[in-house]
Scaffold this motif. Sequence first.
Motif, PDB file in Angstrom:
ATOM      1  N   TRP A   1     -25.974 -41.154  16.237  1.00 20.63           N
ATOM      2  CA  TRP A   1     -24.626 -41.683  16.491  1.00 20.63           C
ATOM      3  C   TRP A   1     -24.251 -41.506  17.958  1.00 20.63           C
ATOM      4  O   TRP A   1     -23.703 -42.427  18.587  1.00 20.63           O
ATOM      5  N   HIS A   2     -24.566 -40.365  18.523  1.00 20.13           N
ATOM      6  CA  HIS A   2     -24.231 -40.133  19.932  1.00 20.13           C
ATOM      7  C   HIS A   2     -24.980 -41.077  20.851  1.00 20.13           C
ATOM      8  O   HIS A   2     -24.415 -41.593  21.821  1.00 20.13           O
ATOM      9  N   ILE A   3     -26.227 -41.322  20.558  1.00 20.06           N
ATOM     10  CA  ILE A   3     -26.989 -42.252  21.396  1.00 20.06           C
ATOM     11  C   ILE A   3     -26.417 -43.658  21.273  1.00 20.06           C
ATOM     12  O   ILE A   3     -26.252 -44.366  22.274  1.00 20.06           O
ATOM     13  N   GLU A   4     -26.073 -44.063  20.068  1.00 17.72           N
ATOM     14  CA  GLU A   4     -25.467 -45.387  19.862  1.00 17.72           C
ATOM     15  C   GLU A   4     -24.135 -45.512  20.600  1.00 17.72           C
ATOM     16  O   GLU A   4     -23.778 -46.590  21.090  1.00 17.72           O
ATOM     17  N   GLN A   5     -23.380 -44.421  20.685  1.00 17.43           N
ATOM     18  CA  GLN A   5     -22.051 -44.430  21.291  1.00 17.43           C
ATOM     19  C   GLN A   5     -22.083 -44.308  22.812  1.00 17.43           C
ATOM     20  O   GLN A   5     -21.041 -44.384  23.457  1.00 17.43           O
ATOM     21  N   GLY A   6     -23.253 -44.077  23.382  1.00 16.83           N
ATOM     22  CA  GLY A   6     -23.364 -44.054  24.832  1.00 16.83           C
ATOM     23  C   GLY A   6     -23.367 -42.684  25.473  1.00 16.83           C
ATOM     24  O   GLY A   6     -23.301 -42.580  26.714  1.00 16.83           O
ATOM     25  N   THR A   7     -23.455 -41.615  24.686  1.00 10.10           N
ATOM     26  CA  THR A   7     -23.574 -40.275  25.260  1.00 10.10           C
ATOM     27  C   THR A   7     -24.802 -40.220  26.162  1.00 10.10           C
ATOM     28  O   THR A   7     -25.858 -40.741  25.816  1.00 10.10           O
ATOM     29  N   HIS A   8     -24.664 -39.562  27.312  1.00 12.00           N
ATOM     30  CA  HIS A   8     -25.728 -39.578  28.318  1.00 12.00           C
ATOM     31  C   HIS A   8     -26.755 -38.461  28.156  1.00 12.00           C
ATOM     32  O   HIS A   8     -27.878 -38.569  28.650  1.00 12.00           O
ATOM     33  N   ALA A   9     -26.381 -37.365  27.509  1.00 12.44           N
ATOM     34  CA  ALA A   9     -27.296 -36.248  27.270  1.00 12.44           C
ATOM     35  C   ALA A   9     -26.731 -35.392  26.145  1.00 12.44           C
ATOM     36  O   ALA A   9     -25.518 -35.425  25.878  1.00 12.44           O
ATOM     37  N   ILE A  10     -27.598 -34.635  25.485  1.00 13.85           N
ATOM     38  CA  ILE A  10     -27.187 -33.768  24.382  1.00 13.85           C
ATOM     39  C   ILE A  10     -27.513 -32.325  24.734  1.00 13.85           C
ATOM     40  O   ILE A  10     -28.633 -32.010  25.146  1.00 13.85           O
ATOM     41  N   VAL A  11     -26.512 -31.464  24.585  1.00 10.86           N
ATOM     42  CA  VAL A  11     -26.712 -30.022  24.722  1.00 10.86           C
ATOM     43  C   VAL A  11     -26.846 -29.434  23.328  1.00 10.86           C
ATOM     44  O   VAL A  11     -25.904 -29.483  22.529  1.00 10.86           O
ATOM     45  N   ALA A  12     -28.013 -28.912  23.022  1.00  6.49           N
ATOM     46  CA  ALA A  12     -28.292 -28.343  21.708  1.00  6.49           C
ATOM     47  C   ALA A  12     -28.159 -26.827  21.744  1.00  6.49           C
ATOM     48  O   ALA A  12     -28.669 -26.172  22.653  1.00  6.49           O
ATOM     49  N   VAL A  13     -27.465 -26.288  20.784  1.00  2.00           N
ATOM     50  CA  VAL A  13     -27.310 -24.844  20.575  1.00  2.00           C
ATOM     51  C   VAL A  13     -26.662 -24.166  21.781  1.00  2.00           C
ATOM     52  O   VAL A  13     -27.113 -23.131  22.264  1.00  2.00           O
ATOM     53  N   GLY A  14     -25.575 -24.768  22.257  1.00  2.00           N
ATOM     54  CA  GLY A  14     -24.714 -24.068  23.200  1.00  2.00           C
ATOM     55  C   GLY A  14     -23.658 -23.291  22.426  1.00  2.00           C
ATOM     56  O   GLY A  14     -23.801 -23.036  21.226  1.00  2.00           O
ATOM     57  N   THR A  15     -22.573 -22.935  23.106  1.00  2.09           N
ATOM     58  CA  THR A  15     -21.482 -22.227  22.430  1.00  2.09           C
ATOM     59  C   THR A  15     -20.936 -23.040  21.265  1.00  2.09           C
ATOM     60  O   THR A  15     -20.746 -22.534  20.160  1.00  2.09           O
ATOM     61  N   THR A  16     -20.698 -24.334  21.506  1.00  2.00           N
ATOM     62  CA  THR A  16     -20.161 -25.207  20.467  1.00  2.00           C
ATOM     63  C   THR A  16     -21.156 -25.391  19.327  1.00  2.00           C
ATOM     64  O   THR A  16     -20.763 -25.661  18.193  1.00  2.00           O
ATOM     65  N   GLY A  17     -22.441 -25.227  19.629  1.00  2.00           N
ATOM     66  CA  GLY A  17     -23.481 -25.307  18.606  1.00  2.00           C
ATOM     67  C   GLY A  17     -23.693 -24.018  17.846  1.00  2.00           C
ATOM     68  O   GLY A  17     -24.669 -23.880  17.089  1.00  2.00           O
ATOM     69  N   GLU A  18     -22.802 -23.060  18.031  1.00  2.00           N
ATOM     70  CA  GLU A  18     -22.810 -21.785  17.301  1.00  2.00           C
ATOM     71  C   GLU A  18     -24.085 -20.981  17.523  1.00  2.00           C
ATOM     72  O   GLU A  18     -24.639 -20.370  16.605  1.00  2.00           O
ATOM     73  N   SER A  19     -24.519 -20.938  18.764  1.00  2.00           N
ATOM     74  CA  SER A  19     -25.719 -20.163  19.084  1.00  2.00           C
ATOM     75  C   SER A  19     -25.572 -18.699  18.685  1.00  2.00           C
ATOM     76  O   SER A  19     -26.570 -18.043  18.349  1.00  2.00           O
TER      77      SER A  19
ATOM     78  N   ASP B   1     -29.992 -17.397  13.885  1.00  2.00           N
ATOM     79  CA  ASP B   1     -31.072 -16.490  14.253  1.00  2.00           C
ATOM     80  C   ASP B   1     -32.055 -17.236  15.167  1.00  2.00           C
ATOM     81  O   ASP B   1     -31.928 -18.443  15.394  1.00  2.00           O
ATOM     82  N   VAL B   2     -33.027 -16.507  15.707  1.00  2.00           N
ATOM     83  CA  VAL B   2     -33.913 -17.105  16.713  1.00  2.00           C
ATOM     84  C   VAL B   2     -34.689 -18.283  16.134  1.00  2.00           C
ATOM     85  O   VAL B   2     -34.838 -19.330  16.787  1.00  2.00           O
ATOM     86  N   ASP B   3     -35.194 -18.147  14.915  1.00  2.00           N
ATOM     87  CA  ASP B   3     -35.954 -19.240  14.304  1.00  2.00           C
ATOM     88  C   ASP B   3     -35.090 -20.483  14.133  1.00  2.00           C
ATOM     89  O   ASP B   3     -35.530 -21.610  14.415  1.00  2.00           O
ATOM     90  N   GLU B   4     -33.857 -20.300  13.666  1.00  2.00           N
ATOM     91  CA  GLU B   4     -32.942 -21.437  13.502  1.00  2.00           C
ATOM     92  C   GLU B   4     -32.608 -22.057  14.850  1.00  2.00           C
ATOM     93  O   GLU B   4     -32.573 -23.289  14.988  1.00  2.00           O
ATOM     94  N   HIS B   5     -32.337 -21.222  15.827  1.00  2.00           N
ATOM     95  CA  HIS B   5     -31.997 -21.670  17.178  1.00  2.00           C
ATOM     96  C   HIS B   5     -33.082 -22.617  17.712  1.00  2.00           C
ATOM     97  O   HIS B   5     -32.794 -23.729  18.169  1.00  2.00           O
TER      98      HIS B   5
END
Length: 291
Positions: A30-48, A52-56
């Motif tokens: 959905w983000h790619i379709e909507q024009g988002t330029h990059a994705i930040v995975a597992v930041g603060t908003t991603g509940e890092s 746990d490390v394996d899930e991260h």
Amino acid sequence: MIQGSMVALVTPMQADGALDWKGLHKLVDWHIEQGTHAIVAVGTTGESATLDVDEHLEVIRKVVDQVHGRIPVIAGTGANATSEAIELTQAAKDAGADACLSVTPYYNKPTQEGLFLHHQAIAKAVALPQLLYNVPGRTGVDMAPETVARLAVVDNIIGIKEATGDMERARWIVQNTPDDFLLISGDDLTAVELMILGGKGDISVTANVAPAAVAKMCELAIAGQAAEARAIHEQLLPVHNAMFVESNPIPVKWAVAEMGLTADGLRLPLTPLSEKYHAQVREALRAAGLL
């Protein structure tokens, strides 16, 4: 170049806290379709903090696989132990991430020299582009602009996510770092002004619910079209404010669920959005045309 709207992606979870992999795939597309330029995975908003490390690392791998090279993936790999940050950064590189986001070490309150040596050690150990991340309101430590300037010339350190909202600091960083050093906003409320000063993007919470609008706003601001960018900012202002009525990512998790994008799952010690804020967040989404 990594620039523009970089969504600080929520990590979808079921009501019991189990990770929702189908929901994650849906959000990425959905983000790619909507024009988002990059994705930040597992930041603060991603509940890092509650993965746990394996899930991260599995979230990073699945985001990279789903993106499949269409836009950059920036992996959150910060830690308050330098050795752990190096291990996470190496794992993110092995997973295929395009860059990493490395928050200042939290809780143990290193000195400025400690901050310099920490980030320098990560950059020397792993040949992956590194974005520094300064968010003193959460970490309890503030990376001084002079330390940023020292790190800006270290190989593999390409920029900083600056989340203080301080425009004088932003101006100083632009003026005292190499031209190719990326200044990225980590504060939706001041992101447009930071980009007008010379910043190159926004790692955005609001982009979780308004990706197309945030992407356009960033494009306009980076291009110097200040009036047009500010007009979109004004339209999104109620959403920016609503996303922080309680601690991030509580409101945005509720909002994406309200939009039907994911389930509203969180892990303790985070709790669901207080009922007294439901109407405010819902009205902000409605006013921005998102519901």
